[in-house]
Scaffold this motif. Structure first.
Motif, PDB file in Angstrom:
ATOM      1  N   ASP A  93      51.757  37.164 -25.518  1.00 57.97           N
ATOM      2  CA  ASP A  93      51.229  37.826 -26.720  1.00 57.97           C
ATOM      3  C   ASP A  93      49.720  38.002 -26.625  1.00 57.97           C
ATOM      4  O   ASP A  93      49.175  39.055 -27.001  1.00 57.97           O
ATOM      5  CB  ASP A  93      51.576  37.006 -27.964  1.00 57.97           C
TER       6      ASP A  93
ATOM      7  N   ILE B 108      48.891  40.790 -24.066  1.00 56.15           N
ATOM      8  CA  ILE B 108      49.188  42.128 -24.599  1.00 56.15           C
ATOM      9  C   ILE B 108      48.215  42.514 -25.704  1.00 56.15           C
ATOM     10  O   ILE B 108      47.649  43.614 -25.702  1.00 56.15           O
ATOM     11  CB  ILE B 108      50.643  42.186 -25.119  1.00 56.15           C
TER      12      ILE B 108
ATOM     13  N   HIS C  51      45.917  44.233 -22.836  1.00 56.84           N
ATOM     14  CA  HIS C  51      46.657  45.495 -22.769  1.00 56.84           C
ATOM     15  C   HIS C  51      46.182  46.463 -23.848  1.00 56.84           C
ATOM     16  O   HIS C  51      46.039  47.660 -23.588  1.00 56.84           O
ATOM     17  CB  HIS C  51      48.163  45.247 -22.929  1.00 56.84           C
TER      18      HIS C  51
ATOM     19  N   GLU D 148      55.022  46.029 -17.261  1.00 53.54           N
ATOM     20  CA  GLU D 148      54.910  44.623 -17.652  1.00 53.54           C
ATOM     21  C   GLU D 148      55.541  44.391 -19.024  1.00 53.54           C
ATOM     22  O   GLU D 148      56.270  43.425 -19.222  1.00 53.54           O
ATOM     23  CB  GLU D 148      53.440  44.189 -17.676  1.00 53.54           C
ATOM     24  N   GLU D 149      55.228  45.265 -19.966  1.00 47.59           N
ATOM     25  CA  GLU D 149      55.679  45.052 -21.341  1.00 47.59           C
ATOM     26  C   GLU D 149      57.168  45.326 -21.526  1.00 47.59           C
ATOM     27  O   GLU D 149      57.812  44.701 -22.370  1.00 47.59           O
ATOM     28  CB  GLU D 149      54.856  45.930 -22.289  1.00 47.59           C
ATOM     29  N   THR D 150      57.721  46.262 -20.758  1.00 45.28           N
ATOM     30  CA  THR D 150      59.126  46.644 -20.962  1.00 45.28           C
ATOM     31  C   THR D 150      60.093  45.939 -20.015  1.00 45.28           C
ATOM     32  O   THR D 150      61.289  45.834 -20.325  1.00 45.28           O
ATOM     33  CB  THR D 150      59.312  48.166 -20.790  1.00 45.28           C
TER      34      THR D 150
ATOM     35  N   LEU E  75      50.932  48.553 -17.114  1.00 38.25           N
ATOM     36  CA  LEU E  75      51.068  47.937 -18.437  1.00 38.25           C
ATOM     37  C   LEU E  75      52.449  48.202 -19.034  1.00 38.25           C
ATOM     38  O   LEU E  75      53.064  47.305 -19.617  1.00 38.25           O
ATOM     39  CB  LEU E  75      49.995  48.471 -19.394  1.00 38.25           C
TER      40      LEU E  75
ATOM     41  N   PHE F 201      57.495  41.070 -18.412  1.00 40.52           N
ATOM     42  CA  PHE F 201      57.297  39.998 -19.387  1.00 40.52           C
ATOM     43  C   PHE F 201      58.609  39.602 -20.061  1.00 40.52           C
ATOM     44  O   PHE F 201      58.879  38.401 -20.247  1.00 40.52           O
ATOM     45  CB  PHE F 201      56.255  40.392 -20.429  1.00 40.52           C
TER      46      PHE F 201
END
Length: 235
Positions: free
Chosen positions: A85, A88, A92, A141-143, A138, A146
């Motif tokens: 968190d 991001i 991010h 990583e987020e989808t 990014l 992570f």
């Protein structure tokens, strides 16, 4: 007097324990993100620095600021969710806003001054290469990456661990390439020093590129030296 940090201290571990060390390392051009997994003495010798000076300044800085809370999160104790968190929401989000905002200024400076200063064309090319790579990085990583780490924390399996090792290797390689671009940008801008008489936009671009570098170094450090090793150690 016994020092907290020595020649054999691992660079990334120093910054994890003492985040303010990142400022000192940046002043010495010691890479604490992509090459943070090696002893401090290696970077000192590589950059032809005085070990006595670097260690003295590092340990004195630590002593002077040890009473202060460097971060609201204790990185070595934070949960994966807290770390992710933070990455991001701080790093991010910064890149998602800064990369598209800075892009037209980089282009404008190249268009106006590029004919007489060819290095601006290199800056323009490298910045846009970095922007495209980071935007894709990014999103992935987020989808994908992570969520995999968080899933493994709750439901570990051998198959997921194998996938995680592949993911970490790929992400670290991408971080290394981004770090190389940032190092090249610093070199060709003479440590982000605008030429005499540079216009306001020219100075703005150099200033914001340097701020981008600073944020990226902290960002990569948190992933390479904190999040990924902890996730890998749980395998």
């Amino acid at each position: 007097m016994e020092h907290t940090f020595t020649e054999t201290s691992i660079i990334g571990e120093i910054v994890t324990k003492f985040p303010k060390a990142s400022d000192l390392f940046k002043s010495y051009r010691i890479d604490f993100c992509c090459s943070g997994n090696r002893p401090l003495i290696e970077a000192i010798e590589e950059n032809q620095l005085s070990a006595e000076e670097v260690l003295s300044n590092l340990n004195n800085l630590y002593k002077e600021t040890s009473a202060l809370q460097e971060s609201s999160i204790q990185w070595e104790e934070a949960s994966y969710q807290e770390l992710i968190d933070y990455i991001i929401n701080k790093h991010h989000q910064y890149l998602s806003e800064e990369l598209p905002q800075l892009s037209p200024y980089v282009t404008k400076v190249f268009r106006v001054h590029g004919s007489s200063q060819p290095h601006l064309g290199v800056i323009h090319k490298l910045f846009n290469e970095l922007r495209v790579e980071l935007e894709q990085h990014l999103i992935k990583e987020e989808t994908e990456d992570f969520p995999l780490i968080l899933d493994i924390e709750k439901n570990p399996t051998e198959e997921k661990y194998a996938k995680l090792q592949e993911v970490i290797n790929n992400l670290e390689n991408e971080h290394s390439h981004a770090g190389d671009i940032l190092k090249t940008l610093r070199e060709i801008t003479d440590d982000y020093t605008p030429p005499e008489g540079a216009c306001g936009t020219y100075r703005l671009v150099y200033s914001r590129l340097e701020a981008l570098e600073s944020d990226m170094f902290e960002h990569i450090h948190l992933e390479n030296n904190v999040l990924f090793p902890r996730a890998a150690a749980s395998m």
